[in-house]
Design a protein around this motif. Structure first.
Motif, PDB file in Angstrom:
ATOM      1  N   ILE A  75       1.244  -1.597  -0.374  1.00 37.13           N
ATOM      2  CA  ILE A  75       0.293   0.080  -0.026  1.00 37.13           C
ATOM      3  C   ILE A  75       0.807   1.497  -0.334  1.00 37.13           C
ATOM      4  O   ILE A  75       1.916   1.144   0.376  1.00 37.13           O
ATOM      5  CB  ILE A  75      -1.017  -0.244   1.249  1.00 37.13           C
ATOM      6  CG1 ILE A  75      -0.052   0.381   2.383  1.00 37.13           C
ATOM      7  CG2 ILE A  75      -2.036  -1.824   0.968  1.00 37.13           C
ATOM      8  CD1 ILE A  75      -1.102   0.522   3.675  1.00 37.13           C
ATOM      9  N   ASP A  76       0.275   2.254  -0.506  1.00 42.61           N
ATOM     10  CA  ASP A  76       0.763   3.449  -0.179  1.00 42.61           C
ATOM     11  C   ASP A  76       1.056   4.276   1.077  1.00 42.61           C
ATOM     12  O   ASP A  76      -0.201   3.733   2.000  1.00 42.61           O
ATOM     13  CB  ASP A  76       0.872   4.563  -1.780  1.00 42.61           C
ATOM     14  CG  ASP A  76      -0.817   5.373  -1.601  1.00 42.61           C
ATOM     15  OD1 ASP A  76      -1.025   5.281  -0.197  1.00 42.61           O
ATOM     16  OD2 ASP A  76      -1.173   5.151  -2.938  1.00 42.61           O
ATOM     17  N   PHE A  77       1.392   5.155   1.106  1.00 36.67           N
ATOM     18  CA  PHE A  77       1.705   6.009   2.720  1.00 36.67           C
ATOM     19  C   PHE A  77       0.225   6.686   2.263  1.00 36.67           C
ATOM     20  O   PHE A  77      -0.091   6.497   4.369  1.00 36.67           O
ATOM     21  CB  PHE A  77       2.970   6.897   2.415  1.00 36.67           C
ATOM     22  CG  PHE A  77       3.657   7.418   3.598  1.00 36.67           C
ATOM     23  CD1 PHE A  77       3.489   6.537   5.059  1.00 36.67           C
ATOM     24  CD2 PHE A  77       2.709   9.523   3.906  1.00 36.67           C
ATOM     25  CE1 PHE A  77       3.967   7.627   6.395  1.00 36.67           C
ATOM     26  CE2 PHE A  77       3.022   9.675   5.390  1.00 36.67           C
ATOM     27  CZ  PHE A  77       3.240   8.993   6.220  1.00 36.67           C
ATOM     28  N   GLU A  78      -0.268   7.044   1.761  1.00 32.89           N
ATOM     29  CA  GLU A  78      -1.505   7.520   1.969  1.00 32.89           C
ATOM     30  C   GLU A  78      -2.262   6.775   2.197  1.00 32.89           C
ATOM     31  O   GLU A  78      -3.287   7.052   4.125  1.00 32.89           O
ATOM     32  CB  GLU A  78      -1.970   8.447   0.640  1.00 32.89           C
ATOM     33  CG  GLU A  78      -2.919   9.879   0.887  1.00 32.89           C
ATOM     34  CD  GLU A  78      -3.379  10.341  -0.117  1.00 32.89           C
ATOM     35  OE1 GLU A  78      -3.811  11.609   0.117  1.00 32.89           O
ATOM     36  OE2 GLU A  78      -3.040  10.261  -1.490  1.00 32.89           O
ATOM     37  N   VAL A  79      -2.585   5.631   1.881  1.00 33.99           N
ATOM     38  CA  VAL A  79      -3.307   4.262   2.271  1.00 33.99           C
ATOM     39  C   VAL A  79      -2.947   3.878   3.771  1.00 33.99           C
ATOM     40  O   VAL A  79      -3.831   3.647   4.785  1.00 33.99           O
ATOM     41  CB  VAL A  79      -3.128   3.629   1.309  1.00 33.99           C
ATOM     42  CG1 VAL A  79      -4.173   2.426   2.018  1.00 33.99           C
ATOM     43  CG2 VAL A  79      -4.292   4.154   0.459  1.00 33.99           C
ATOM     44  N   PHE A  80      -1.459   3.888   4.413  1.00 33.41           N
ATOM     45  CA  PHE A  80      -1.303   4.128   5.412  1.00 33.41           C
ATOM     46  C   PHE A  80      -1.597   4.550   6.508  1.00 33.41           C
ATOM     47  O   PHE A  80      -2.114   4.387   7.653  1.00 33.41           O
ATOM     48  CB  PHE A  80      -0.054   3.366   5.114  1.00 33.41           C
ATOM     49  CG  PHE A  80       0.803   3.174   7.040  1.00 33.41           C
ATOM     50  CD1 PHE A  80       0.802   1.996   7.769  1.00 33.41           C
ATOM     51  CD2 PHE A  80       1.655   4.524   7.111  1.00 33.41           C
ATOM     52  CE1 PHE A  80       1.108   1.879   8.769  1.00 33.41           C
ATOM     53  CE2 PHE A  80       1.925   4.252   9.044  1.00 33.41           C
ATOM     54  CZ  PHE A  80       1.735   2.963   9.318  1.00 33.41           C
ATOM     55  N   LYS A  81      -1.137   5.907   6.208  1.00 30.78           N
ATOM     56  CA  LYS A  81      -1.695   6.911   6.806  1.00 30.78           C
ATOM     57  C   LYS A  81      -3.594   6.642   7.378  1.00 30.78           C
ATOM     58  O   LYS A  81      -3.775   6.855   8.462  1.00 30.78           O
ATOM     59  CB  LYS A  81      -1.291   9.103   6.520  1.00 30.78           C
ATOM     60  CG  LYS A  81      -0.309   8.342   6.840  1.00 30.78           C
ATOM     61  CD  LYS A  81      -0.074  10.172   6.163  1.00 30.78           C
ATOM     62  CE  LYS A  81      -0.397  11.196   6.206  1.00 30.78           C
ATOM     63  NZ  LYS A  81      -0.334  12.778   5.572  1.00 30.78           N
ATOM     64  N   GLY A  82      -4.348   6.612   5.781  1.00 30.62           N
ATOM     65  CA  GLY A  82      -5.077   7.152   6.733  1.00 30.62           C
ATOM     66  C   GLY A  82      -6.083   5.581   7.428  1.00 30.62           C
ATOM     67  O   GLY A  82      -6.958   5.576   8.249  1.00 30.62           O
ATOM     68  N   LEU A  83      -5.297   4.597   7.085  1.00 31.05           N
ATOM     69  CA  LEU A  83      -6.381   3.214   7.765  1.00 31.05           C
ATOM     70  C   LEU A  83      -5.608   3.279   9.482  1.00 31.05           C
ATOM     71  O   LEU A  83      -6.249   2.917  10.147  1.00 31.05           O
ATOM     72  CB  LEU A  83      -4.990   1.820   7.215  1.00 31.05           C
ATOM     73  CG  LEU A  83      -5.173   1.297   6.118  1.00 31.05           C
ATOM     74  CD1 LEU A  83      -4.562   0.616   5.338  1.00 31.05           C
ATOM     75  CD2 LEU A  83      -6.781   0.965   6.320  1.00 31.05           C
ATOM     76  N   THR A  84      -4.578   4.012   9.655  1.00 31.66           N
ATOM     77  CA  THR A  84      -3.555   4.085  11.268  1.00 31.66           C
ATOM     78  C   THR A  84      -4.474   5.312  11.610  1.00 31.66           C
ATOM     79  O   THR A  84      -5.055   5.063  12.768  1.00 31.66           O
ATOM     80  CB  THR A  84      -2.585   5.330  10.227  1.00 31.66           C
ATOM     81  OG1 THR A  84      -1.704   4.118  10.331  1.00 31.66           O
ATOM     82  CG2 THR A  84      -1.041   5.012  11.985  1.00 31.66           C
ATOM     83  N   ASN A  85      -5.337   6.412  11.383  1.00 30.13           N
ATOM     84  CA  ASN A  85      -6.656   6.785  11.710  1.00 30.13           C
ATOM     85  C   ASN A  85      -7.399   5.961  11.948  1.00 30.13           C
ATOM     86  O   ASN A  85      -8.309   6.638  12.179  1.00 30.13           O
ATOM     87  CB  ASN A  85      -6.904   8.370  10.896  1.00 30.13           C
ATOM     88  CG  ASN A  85      -5.385   8.989  10.206  1.00 30.13           C
ATOM     89  OD1 ASN A  85      -4.396   9.783  11.526  1.00 30.13           O
ATOM     90  ND2 ASN A  85      -4.908  10.402   9.438  1.00 30.13           N
ATOM     91  N   MET A  86      -7.830   5.108  12.078  1.00 31.75           N
ATOM     92  CA  MET A  86      -9.215   4.313  11.678  1.00 31.75           C
ATOM     93  C   MET A  86      -9.008   3.347  12.497  1.00 31.75           C
ATOM     94  O   MET A  86      -9.402   2.780  13.056  1.00 31.75           O
ATOM     95  CB  MET A  86      -9.425   3.818  10.252  1.00 31.75           C
ATOM     96  CG  MET A  86      -9.696   4.526   9.321  1.00 31.75           C
ATOM     97  SD  MET A  86     -10.565   3.984   7.709  1.00 31.75           S
ATOM     98  CE  MET A  86     -11.970   3.718   7.995  1.00 31.75           C
ATOM     99  N   LEU A  87      -7.554   3.250  12.949  1.00 33.69           N
ATOM    100  CA  LEU A  87      -6.788   2.505  14.508  1.00 33.69           C
ATOM    101  C   LEU A  87      -7.491   3.591  15.677  1.00 33.69           C
ATOM    102  O   LEU A  87      -8.328   4.597  15.801  1.00 33.69           O
ATOM    103  CB  LEU A  87      -5.716   2.513  14.399  1.00 33.69           C
ATOM    104  CG  LEU A  87      -5.226   1.689  13.531  1.00 33.69           C
ATOM    105  CD1 LEU A  87      -3.268   1.662  14.200  1.00 33.69           C
ATOM    106  CD2 LEU A  87      -5.859   0.150  13.728  1.00 33.69           C
ATOM    107  N   VAL A  88      -8.850   2.395  16.883  1.00 36.84           N
ATOM    108  CA  VAL A  88      -9.927   2.871  17.678  1.00 36.84           C
ATOM    109  C   VAL A  88      -9.295   2.750  18.548  1.00 36.84           C
ATOM    110  O   VAL A  88      -9.567   3.726  20.216  1.00 36.84           O
ATOM    111  CB  VAL A  88     -11.631   2.126  17.078  1.00 36.84           C
ATOM    112  CG1 VAL A  88     -11.897   2.537  15.948  1.00 36.84           C
ATOM    113  CG2 VAL A  88     -11.535   0.789  17.439  1.00 36.84           C
ATOM    114  N   SER A  89      -7.997   1.681  18.914  1.00 34.75           N
ATOM    115  CA  SER A  89      -7.685   1.484  20.585  1.00 34.75           C
ATOM    116  C   SER A  89      -6.300   1.142  20.164  1.00 34.75           C
ATOM    117  O   SER A  89      -5.975   0.704  18.892  1.00 34.75           O
ATOM    118  CB  SER A  89      -8.320   0.902  21.598  1.00 34.75           C
ATOM    119  OG  SER A  89      -8.437  -0.381  20.627  1.00 34.75           O
ATOM    120  N   GLU A  90      -5.523   0.871  20.801  1.00 33.74           N
ATOM    121  CA  GLU A  90      -4.007  -0.183  21.216  1.00 33.74           C
ATOM    122  C   GLU A  90      -4.008  -1.416  20.747  1.00 33.74           C
ATOM    123  O   GLU A  90      -3.418  -2.115  19.678  1.00 33.74           O
ATOM    124  CB  GLU A  90      -3.337   0.737  22.147  1.00 33.74           C
ATOM    125  CG  GLU A  90      -2.796   1.688  22.891  1.00 33.74           C
ATOM    126  CD  GLU A  90      -1.989   1.234  24.540  1.00 33.74           C
ATOM    127  OE1 GLU A  90      -2.251   0.161  24.994  1.00 33.74           O
ATOM    128  OE2 GLU A  90      -2.493   2.852  24.493  1.00 33.74           O
TER     129      GLU A  90
END
Length: 122
Positions: free
Chosen positions: A6-21
């Motif tokens: 995946i590209d960095f933008e997709v990675f950032k988007g997925l990271t922003n969707m993490l809801v907890s540790e």
């Protein structure tokens, strides 16, 4: 298992969707694809709720203390249940109790079926 590039933008988007540790990128993608979480497996005829690759057998009890109040949860029908509500993670239940982000692996203690000993999850 295959790797997915995946590209960095997709990675950032997925990271922003993490809801907890305790949430993983796989959890995020499963939610986006509206796939059910593989929360339970059967081992030797016993249903186990799975979290982070660890199994917790049916009947495992959990307890925690927060601000002087005691809380309990259990594995019931292959699900992690606190106060009648099903949670996908230890942290989800801990966050609901505390009203803030909380590492559920540090929050709860467990007592497995047939044991009299309470131990931390981690």
């Amino acid at each position: 298992m295959k790797n997915v590039d995946i590209d960095f933008e997709v990675f950032k988007g997925l990271t922003n969707m993490l809801v907890s540790e305790d949430d993983t990128y796989n959890d995020v993608i499963r939610r986006l694809l509206k796939l059910p979480a593989p929360a339970a497996v059967k081992k030797n005829g016993i249903i186990e709720w799975m979290s982070k690759g660890r199994g917790f057998p049916e009947g495992t009890e959990f307890r925690a203390t927060f601000n002087g109040d005691s809380y309990t949860a259990e594995i019931k029908d292959g699900k992690f249940v606190h106060n009648g509500k099903i949670f996908r993670s230890f942290s989800g239940a801990a966050c609901e109790i505390t009203g803030s982000q909380r590492n559920g692996w540090d929050f709860w203690e467990q007592k497995r079926p047939g044991s009299n000993t309470w131990i931390k999850l981690y």
